[in-house]
Design a protein around this motif. Structure first.
Motif, PDB file in Angstrom:
ATOM      1  N   THR A   9      38.495  33.065  41.799  1.00  0.00           N
ATOM      2  CA  THR A   9      38.774  33.962  41.873  1.00  0.00           C
ATOM      3  C   THR A   9      38.158  35.212  41.010  1.00  0.00           C
ATOM      4  N   THR A  33      37.938  34.667  46.089  1.00  0.00           N
ATOM      5  CA  THR A  33      38.956  34.753  46.547  1.00  0.00           C
ATOM      6  C   THR A  33      38.716  35.858  45.240  1.00  0.00           C
ATOM      7  N   ASP A  57      39.216  37.036  51.336  1.00  0.00           N
ATOM      8  CA  ASP A  57      40.369  36.103  50.848  1.00  0.00           C
ATOM      9  C   ASP A  57      40.835  37.496  49.864  1.00  0.00           C
TER      10      ASP A  57
END
Length: 241
Positions: A9, A33, A57
């Motif tokens: 992330t 992400t 995402d």
């Protein structure tokens, strides 16, 4: 115990437009992400929708870098969604107004200096320190600070802007201090210059695309574990500063 997401992330501040959005797109294309950090709800959600339409995402994170409370709330939101943070790109920045000699050093408006520093320097500290516990949970955490060669004491590029340019000088110095402090950790911190990029920041009057400007940030965000620390880089390599 809450399961930590397997995918990496990245939080990109000021990711709703320009170079920030291009960095989010580039990291998303690599499988990250992406947390889109922006203070404007409408623009943030629009950016998230655009990224998702491109197959990224992405999720939005309300973030005003001038607020410590907002930075703390953003860290909580990311923890709840992802459980950790692998990459932080401190991209949010402002030029500050420069009408009526506001950034001419001989007529400098100190309120403009304070405003620019609050976002470009103090904002980086607020967000970085709020995110460090989450970065500490990652295997290969990276912090990238978006600077400018206008802050280089060696190059002295661009117009005379006595609020904006010194804010980037200080950001480079701060980057070196974080790198020293985190030298014995997995967290790798660097700064970069995207070059003269066509965005609303430059009135779209510049030769480089946001994608070209984003490339060095993406490279630093994905450095190997033996990568450089505390440096200042552009596409060509280290920038003298």
């Amino acid at each position: 115990m809450e399961r930590v997401k397997e995918t990496k992330t990245a939080l990109v501040t000021g990711a709703n437009k320009g170079i920030g959005l291009a960095i989010a797109q580039g990291l998303g294309a690599l499988g990250f992400t992406v947390a889109v950090g922006a203070r404007d709800d409408g623009r943030r959600e629009k950016a998230v929708e655009r990224l998702r339409a491109e197959g990224v995402d992405a999720f939005g994170v309300a973030l005003d870098v001038t607020s410590e409370e907002s930075a703390a709330a953003a860290a909580e939101a990311i923890e709840g969604t992802a459980g950790r943070l692998d990459v932080l790109v401190n991209n949010a920045g402002i030029s500050g107004r420069f009408d009526d000699g506001a950034q001419d050093p001989t007529t400098l408006d100190l309120d403009v200096v304070r405003t620019v520093l609050d976002t470009n320097v103090f904002g980086v500290v607020r967000v970085t320190n709020a995110m460090l516990p989450l970065l500490g949970r990652a295997d290969s955490p990276r912090i990238v600070n978006m600077s400018s060669n206008m802050g280089s004491l060696t190059l002295r590029t661009g117009p005379v802007m006595a609020a904006y340019a010194p804010s980037k000088t200080m950001l480079n110095g701060l980057t070196a201090q974080y790198a020293r402090r985190l030298a014995e950790t997995r967290v790798i911190v660097n700064a970069c210059c995207p070059g003269h990029v066509a965005t609303d920041f430059t009135g779209f009057n510049a030769p480089r695309t946001p994608e070209q400007g984003a490339a060095i940030a993406i490279r630093l965000a994905t450095l190997p574990d033996d990568g450089p620390r505390g440096g200042f880089f552009d596409d060509a390599g280290p920038v003298p500063w």
